[in-house]
Design a protein around this motif. Structure first.
Motif, mmCIF file in Angstrom:
data_model
loop_
_atom_site.group_PDB
_atom_site.id
_atom_site.type_symbol
_atom_site.label_atom_id
_atom_site.label_comp_id
_atom_site.label_asym_id
_atom_site.label_seq_id
_atom_site.Cartn_x
_atom_site.Cartn_y
_atom_site.Cartn_z
ATOM 1 N N UNK A 24 24.943 9.646 -41.241
ATOM 2 C CA UNK A 24 26.054 10.578 -41.041
ATOM 3 C C UNK A 24 26.757 10.308 -39.709
ATOM 4 N N UNK A 25 25.946 10.163 -38.651
ATOM 5 C CA UNK A 25 26.541 9.911 -37.328
ATOM 6 C C UNK A 25 27.270 8.567 -37.299
ATOM 7 N N UNK A 26 26.601 7.560 -37.869
ATOM 8 C CA UNK A 26 27.195 6.213 -37.886
ATOM 9 C C UNK A 26 28.540 6.213 -38.600
ATOM 10 N N UNK A 27 28.626 6.937 -39.704
ATOM 11 C CA UNK A 27 29.874 6.960 -40.471
ATOM 12 C C UNK A 27 30.967 7.658 -39.671
ATOM 13 N N UNK A 72 17.618 0.437 -38.944
ATOM 14 C CA UNK A 72 18.106 -0.261 -40.146
ATOM 15 C C UNK A 72 19.371 0.436 -40.669
ATOM 16 N N UNK A 73 19.335 1.755 -40.703
ATOM 17 C CA UNK A 73 20.504 2.498 -41.197
ATOM 18 C C UNK A 73 21.715 2.229 -40.309
ATOM 19 N N UNK A 74 21.489 2.254 -38.984
ATOM 20 C CA UNK A 74 22.609 2.009 -38.051
ATOM 21 C C UNK A 74 23.199 0.612 -38.269
ATOM 22 N N UNK A 75 22.310 -0.364 -38.465
ATOM 23 C CA UNK A 75 22.804 -1.736 -38.632
ATOM 24 C C UNK A 75 23.587 -1.873 -39.934
ATOM 25 N N UNK A 98 31.166 7.939 -36.379
ATOM 26 C CA UNK A 98 31.604 7.072 -35.261
ATOM 27 C C UNK A 98 32.530 5.956 -35.722
ATOM 28 N N UNK A 99 32.265 5.444 -36.917
ATOM 29 C CA UNK A 99 33.033 4.288 -37.394
ATOM 30 C C UNK A 99 34.171 4.647 -38.335
ATOM 31 N N UNK A 100 34.386 5.930 -38.515
ATOM 32 C CA UNK A 100 35.478 6.362 -39.391
ATOM 33 C C UNK A 100 35.266 5.944 -40.844
ATOM 34 N N UNK A 101 34.024 5.974 -41.294
ATOM 35 C CA UNK A 101 33.737 5.604 -42.687
ATOM 36 C C UNK A 101 33.466 6.864 -43.496
ATOM 37 N N UNK A 103 19.286 17.402 -50.157
ATOM 38 C CA UNK A 103 20.102 18.477 -50.730
ATOM 39 C C UNK A 103 21.307 18.867 -49.858
ATOM 40 N N UNK A 104 21.212 18.636 -48.547
ATOM 41 C CA UNK A 104 22.375 18.988 -47.711
ATOM 42 C C UNK A 104 23.268 17.791 -47.385
ATOM 43 N N UNK A 105 22.951 16.649 -47.958
ATOM 44 C CA UNK A 105 23.762 15.458 -47.673
ATOM 45 C C UNK A 105 24.993 15.462 -48.581
ATOM 46 N N UNK A 106 26.141 15.319 -47.981
ATOM 47 C CA UNK A 106 27.362 15.541 -48.767
ATOM 48 C C UNK A 106 27.902 14.320 -49.499
#
Ligand code: LLP
Length: 442
Positions: free
Chosen positions: A277-280, A221-224, A282-285, A53-56
């Motif tokens: 969220x963090x991965x995106x 897995x999510x990070x990869x 860091x990678x500007x996604x 619910x809090x994921x944008x």
């Protein structure tokens, strides 16, 4: 036993599921019998939905219906506002027949048949997860004929070790599923799909395995996946809109397994969502639209199987068997994976266990066991055995081996029971049999 809202022992000392007395259920519906608690299923579906619910970036939970597929379960998933992961024409037909919205269906499979892809596109399923180059070609052709642009995800293999049974690991280097990221084939395949005029590549899918408890495996897995999405953006200029992280969250079967509550599953999901969220960041996604595909954890602990003890064989000093009226035809998981289960005598649920027994089925095969080493009170002929946590991959993997009938399935809610799947008959078994004319007796 993992005693909780779904499973209780009542004043008569009987096991209760969803408020219904198992001894009464066995009397009314007979055994063997699959029983599901509707409240547990709904609670798990809500738990997964609420976790986002809090994921944008937007999200849709997909119920992995390979765990348990019948029309009623799709009706529940639809009422709970979640989608469905489907892996065959049969599952697709069942869902559509139940009125499940096609746009909320994701179609999987490492070798989907042309007929399955045609049915999927004609029905306008939301997403197809592509797992081979030839499938991309076929799908592109069908989409052209249908005059549509089909949304697809690319199944990748991020190469993550998940600590679970080898048969249910899916992201090892030698897996038949997905395109490995490590050797560059996933990127090549993404490039290939992007050349298809009638396919719209939305992003990627991965599923690392099943019956997994380590949060870390999901996070890795999510990070990869995110790293791969970044690679696609940087090298191809393609920015993905969607990421499907599969299912695989573990459940309690027997002593030694963690007992997880909805709060724990929410934490699994939080770990996943934070990684994304963090991965995106860091990678500007941009944040992708997220899917997860839990199956086992939605229905597994919601279901039990009831059997009647029909024979007892005590091989002095070696082994004691309780033979029940089911077996590998309703639960092949011990034969396939040596899976562990818990069992209880449903009609004497308060009695202290006094002996270790093996529960054997009625099939003509020595390996036909529900399991070894069940700690039970001394059982008698006619006792009702409840095997717990059988809601996932039992009915869906059942067979008519030895021409046994697949047991019916009932759904219990607040003590009331209704059929989800009615009993098979002997007539059902011979419905499609044909005796060639030259063999017929005059
Ligand atoms: N998504 C994909 C792409 C899958 O392959 C699977 C399971 C799932 C989701 C759901 O995983 P779950 O949340 O249910 O763990 N017959 C085996 C399990 C096979 C699982 C196959 N794929 C068993 O009885 O343990």
């Amino acid at each position: 036993m993992n005693e909780r809202e779904t499973l209780k022992i009542n004043r008569q000392g009987h096991l209760e599921i969803g408020g219904a007395d198992c001894v009464d259920l066995a009397k009314e519906f007979g055994t063997p019998l699959y029983v599901f608690d509707e409240r547990y299923i709904r609670k798990m579906m809500q738990t997964y939905r609420n976790a986002f619910k809090n994921y944008e970036g937007g999200s849709c939970v997909l119920y992995a219906s390979k765990a348990f597929s019948c029309m009623g379960i799709y009706a529940i998933a639809d009422e709970e506002g979640i989608g469905a992961d489907i892996v065959s024409g049969g599952e697709l037909y069942t869902a559509l027949k139940a009125g499940f919205p096609a746009e909320k269906i994701t179609l999987h499979g490492n070798n989907k048949l042309r007929s399955e892809l045609e049915l999927a596109l004609k029905s306008r399923v939301g997403t197809v997860v592509v797992d081979s180059a030839v499938e991309a070609d076929t799908l592109d052709g069908i989409a052209k004929t249908e005059g549509i642009k089909q949304s697809v995800l690319l199944r990748i293999n991020p190469g993550v070790e998940a600590h679970t049974h080898a048969y249910v690991q899916t992201a090892t280097p030698d897996s038949k599923f997905g395109f490995p990221v490590a050797n560059g084939s996933a990127k090549k395949m993404a490039e290939y799909i992007l050349t298809k005029k009638n396919l719209v590549l939305k992003g990627v899918h991965c599923h690392i395995g099943s019956q997994i408890f380590e949060k870390q495996s999901f996070a890795v897995a999510a990070q990869k996946c995110i790293a791969f999405l970044a690679e696609l953006k940087n090298s191809l200029g393609f920015e993905a809109e969607a990421l499907n992280l599969g299912g695989g969250f573990g459940i309690y079967y027997a002593e030694g397994d963690p007992v997880l509550t909805p709060k724990d599953y929410t934490e699994f999901l939080s770990t996943l969502i934070s990684s994304v969220t963090e991965g995106c960041k860091e990678n500007g996604l941009r944040l992708p639209f997220l899917n997860v595909e839990p199956g086992r954890s939605i229905v597994g602990e919601a279901g039990i199987t009831l059997y009647t003890v029909g024979a007892i064989k005590d091989i002095a000093g070696i082994k004691k068997y309780l033979a029940v009226d089911g077996g590998m035809f309703d639960n092949p998981r011990y034969c396939l994976y040596h899976s562990k289960y818990s069992a209880i005598l449903a009609n004497r649920a308060n009695e202290t266990p006094t002996e270790y027994v093996s529960i054997a089925g009625k099939c003509c095969e020595s390996g036909d066991l529900i399991g070894d080493h069940f700690n039970l009170p001394k059982a008698e002929i006619g006792d009702i055995v409840a095997v717990l946590s059988t809601g996932a991959y039992n009915y869906s993997m059942a067979s008519n081996y030895n021409r046994n009938l697949i047991p019916p399935v009932i759904l219990v809610k607040d003590g009331k029971a209704e059929y989800l799947v009615k009993p098979q008959t002997y007539e059902d078994l011979t419905r499609n049999d044909i005796v060639p004319s030259y063999l017929k007796k005059a």
